[in-house]
Design a protein around this motif. Structure first.
Motif, PDB file in Angstrom:
ATOM      1  N   LEU A 233      -3.345  -6.368  -8.696  1.00 57.38           N
ATOM      2  CA  LEU A 233      -3.121  -6.144  -7.268  1.00 57.38           C
ATOM      3  C   LEU A 233      -1.907  -5.253  -7.039  1.00 57.38           C
ATOM      4  O   LEU A 233      -1.925  -4.369  -6.174  1.00 57.38           O
ATOM      5  CB  LEU A 233      -2.952  -7.481  -6.547  1.00 57.38           C
ATOM      6  CG  LEU A 233      -4.194  -8.360  -6.474  1.00 57.38           C
ATOM      7  CD1 LEU A 233      -3.836  -9.721  -5.899  1.00 57.38           C
ATOM      8  CD2 LEU A 233      -5.282  -7.689  -5.656  1.00 57.38           C
ATOM      9  N   PHE A 234      -0.854  -5.461  -7.816  1.00 57.24           N
ATOM     10  CA  PHE A 234       0.350  -4.639  -7.680  1.00 57.24           C
ATOM     11  C   PHE A 234       0.057  -3.191  -8.056  1.00 57.24           C
ATOM     12  O   PHE A 234       0.458  -2.262  -7.354  1.00 57.24           O
ATOM     13  CB  PHE A 234       1.471  -5.208  -8.551  1.00 57.24           C
ATOM     14  CG  PHE A 234       2.757  -4.458  -8.418  1.00 57.24           C
ATOM     15  CD1 PHE A 234       3.556  -4.617  -7.310  1.00 57.24           C
ATOM     16  CD2 PHE A 234       3.167  -3.579  -9.404  1.00 57.24           C
ATOM     17  CE1 PHE A 234       4.746  -3.927  -7.173  1.00 57.24           C
ATOM     18  CE2 PHE A 234       4.346  -2.881  -9.282  1.00 57.24           C
ATOM     19  CZ  PHE A 234       5.136  -3.059  -8.163  1.00 57.24           C
ATOM     20  N   ALA A 235      -0.671  -2.986  -9.172  1.00 64.61           N
ATOM     21  CA  ALA A 235      -1.005  -1.628  -9.602  1.00 64.61           C
ATOM     22  C   ALA A 235      -1.931  -0.952  -8.595  1.00 64.61           C
ATOM     23  O   ALA A 235      -1.793   0.246  -8.318  1.00 64.61           O
ATOM     24  CB  ALA A 235      -1.648  -1.663 -10.974  1.00 64.61           C
ATOM     25  N   SER A 236      -2.869  -1.714  -8.031  1.00 67.07           N
ATOM     26  CA  SER A 236      -3.775  -1.153  -7.020  1.00 67.07           C
ATOM     27  C   SER A 236      -2.996  -0.733  -5.777  1.00 67.07           C
ATOM     28  O   SER A 236      -3.247   0.329  -5.198  1.00 67.07           O
ATOM     29  CB  SER A 236      -4.836  -2.184  -6.632  1.00 67.07           C
ATOM     30  OG  SER A 236      -5.611  -2.530  -7.742  1.00 67.07           O
ATOM     31  N   GLN A 237      -2.043  -1.555  -5.382  1.00 68.96           N
ATOM     32  CA  GLN A 237      -1.212  -1.224  -4.224  1.00 68.96           C
ATOM     33  C   GLN A 237      -0.420   0.057  -4.500  1.00 68.96           C
ATOM     34  O   GLN A 237      -0.328   0.933  -3.627  1.00 68.96           O
ATOM     35  CB  GLN A 237      -0.263  -2.383  -3.937  1.00 68.96           C
ATOM     36  CG  GLN A 237       0.670  -2.155  -2.786  1.00 68.96           C
ATOM     37  CD  GLN A 237       1.657  -3.309  -2.622  1.00 68.96           C
ATOM     38  OE1 GLN A 237       1.615  -4.282  -3.353  1.00 68.96           O
ATOM     39  NE2 GLN A 237       2.540  -3.185  -1.658  1.00 68.96           N
ATOM     40  N   ALA A 238       0.132   0.183  -5.686  1.00 66.48           N
ATOM     41  CA  ALA A 238       0.894   1.385  -6.033  1.00 66.48           C
ATOM     42  C   ALA A 238      -0.013   2.614  -6.061  1.00 66.48           C
ATOM     43  O   ALA A 238       0.372   3.687  -5.582  1.00 66.48           O
ATOM     44  CB  ALA A 238       1.577   1.192  -7.386  1.00 66.48           C
ATOM     45  N   ALA A 239      -1.227   2.463  -6.600  1.00 67.18           N
ATOM     46  CA  ALA A 239      -2.147   3.598  -6.668  1.00 67.18           C
ATOM     47  C   ALA A 239      -2.586   4.035  -5.274  1.00 67.18           C
ATOM     48  O   ALA A 239      -2.660   5.242  -4.994  1.00 67.18           O
ATOM     49  CB  ALA A 239      -3.363   3.225  -7.513  1.00 67.18           C
TER      50      ALA A 239
END
Length: 95
Positions: A69-75
């Motif tokens: 979820l954190f990586a998706s938010q950053a992307a």
């Protein structure tokens, strides 16, 4: 001064960025943990009776899902920023 072509220069920059991201992971040994965990332990050390003001609205089932979820938010954020920069550059070129 003789400069390399722009395409080659871009590849040099890309290789340098990748090296800067990978080299610390290889040579710097240590425990990698997030700032949230470090903050919790620091607060518990300073004030053991501290109670949080709020509870999370959503608690991911595992740390892998939390990382996803954190990586998706950053992307998504990087995509929005890239889109806005590209849009403004395109508008400026059309003027």
């Amino acid at each position: 001064m003789n400069r390399p072509p722009l395409a080659r220069q871009n590849w040099y920059i890309a290789i340098a960025v990748i090296a800067l991201a990978i080299i610390p992971l290889i040579f710097v040994r240590g425990k990698y943990e997030g700032a949230d965990g470090q903050a919790e332990s620091a607060i518990a050390e300073i004030s053991p009776t501290y109670e949080p003001w709020f509870q999370p609205l959503f608690e991911p089932a595992s740390s892998e899902i939390e990382s996803l979820l954190f990586a998706s938010q950053a992307a998504i954020g990087a995509g929005v920023i890239g889109y806005v920069i590209g849009l403004s550059k395109g508008r400026n070129q059309n003027k």
